[in-house]
Design an enzyme around this catalytic site. Structure first.
Site, PDB file in Angstrom:
ATOM      1  N   SER A  42     138.484 119.728 -60.428  1.00  0.00           N
ATOM      2  CA  SER A  42     139.795 119.233 -60.028  1.00  0.00           C
ATOM      3  C   SER A  42     140.030 119.519 -58.542  1.00  0.00           C
ATOM      4  O   SER A  42     139.269 119.035 -57.704  1.00  0.00           O
ATOM      5  CB  SER A  42     140.872 119.854 -60.924  1.00  0.00           C
ATOM      6  OG  SER A  42     142.076 119.144 -60.836  1.00  0.00           O
ATOM      7  N   ASP A 183     140.367 114.796 -65.668  1.00  0.00           N
ATOM      8  CA  ASP A 183     140.220 116.078 -64.961  1.00  0.00           C
ATOM      9  C   ASP A 183     139.232 117.035 -65.639  1.00  0.00           C
ATOM     10  O   ASP A 183     139.326 117.291 -66.840  1.00  0.00           O
ATOM     11  CB  ASP A 183     141.606 116.721 -64.909  1.00  0.00           C
ATOM     12  CG  ASP A 183     141.722 117.824 -63.888  1.00  0.00           C
ATOM     13  OD1 ASP A 183     140.875 118.731 -63.885  1.00  0.00           O
ATOM     14  OD2 ASP A 183     142.672 117.776 -63.081  1.00  0.00           O
TER      15      ASP A 183
END
Length: 275
Positions: A42, A183
């Site tokens: 991320s 993510d």
């Protein structure tokens, strides 16, 4: 002895803080950028790419201060909490939990991914994979499969980073070769177990204050490195982060906080990294 730098998720605040810590440590002759392996999840995928491609960290953040003025994305707290409840449900197989969250992300009204991908690309001065080992984590939204991109994956670097930053229910999943990805933090805030085989591991964990300790401890135990150090934001930095780590207004303040924290960290990090 090989070394690994693990960079966890944490939104805009996480990118800027990690960059500030690394920049500040470099000024004190502790260069985490020399890692043999860089693992980014991320926010950490952005910072990791900046480091691995040799970007000027301060210049990259300064550019974002100038061009990324907001507004902060809307976060539907009920949807996010529902996703966390699924991920932390011990009765579910982890991949099945990730698949369910991926389905929620696919159904969420987050709009097309084009503008988001362009914004991620703007954060990366160098958009080609580096020759060194850079691992970027993501999750297949349809299957829940954990996927790790690297320079041999055949995936453009910007798309790889954008997929790792596709926070479910906040940003749209990213399509790559007909599949959609979300993510990498859906699997783990750090995915530190990808450092397996390294003798020295340093983890920068922007969301450490709100992440389960058992998860990271288990990952590092599996790695079995001779020297390990986990770095989290200090109280002053957490005060800077506030309640929304995705807020673009945090680019400058979070970088400054990370750089200031490097003053305190230099001795402990140096003892692990430079020994």
């Amino acid at each position: 002895m090989t070394s690994a730098l693990v960079l966890g998720g944490g939104g805009v605040a996480g990118i800027a803080w990690e960059a500030g810590v690394v920049a500040g440590l470099r000024e004190r002759e502790v260069d985490l950028g020399t890692a043999d392996r860089i693992i980014g999840t991320s926010a950490g995928s952005v910072t990791g790419t900046l480091i691995a491609t040799g970007a000027d960290l301060e210049a990259a953040v300064t550019h974002q201060v100038a061009v990324d003025s907001g507004p902060a994305p809307t976060v539907e707290s009920e949807a996010v909490m529902a996703a966390f409840a699924i991920l932390f449900n011990p009765s579910l197989d982890p991949q099945e939990a990730r698949r369910r969250v991926g389905q929620m992300a696919l159904a969420a009204p987050t709009g097309p991914a084009t503008a988001r991908i362009e914004r991620i690309g703007d954060r990366l001065p160098v958009k080609e994979w580096p020759g060194r080992e850079l691992l970027i984590t993501t999750v297949n939204a349809s299957t829940g499969e954990f996927v790790v991109w690297d320079r041999d994956s055949g995936v453009p670097l910007v798309l790889a980073v954008a997929s790792s930053c596709a926070v479910p229910m906040v940003y749209p999943p990213v399509e790559i070769a007909g599949e959609h990805y979300v993510d990498g933090g859906v699997r783990s805030p750090t995915n530190a177990d990808l450092a397996s085989g390294a003798g020295v591991v340093v983890v920068l964990e922007p969301l450490g204050a709100m992440s389960p300790r058992a998860k990271l401890e288990a990952e590092l135990l599996a790695v079995g490195a001779a020297r390990t150090l986990v770095v989290q934001p200090d109280e002053a930095t957490l005060a800077v982060f506030g309640g929304n780590v995705l807020d673009p207004a945090l680019w400058g303040p979070a970088f400054k906080a990370g750089r200031a924290q490097a003053d305190v960290l230099a001795e402990s990090v140096g003892a692990v990294w430079n020994a």
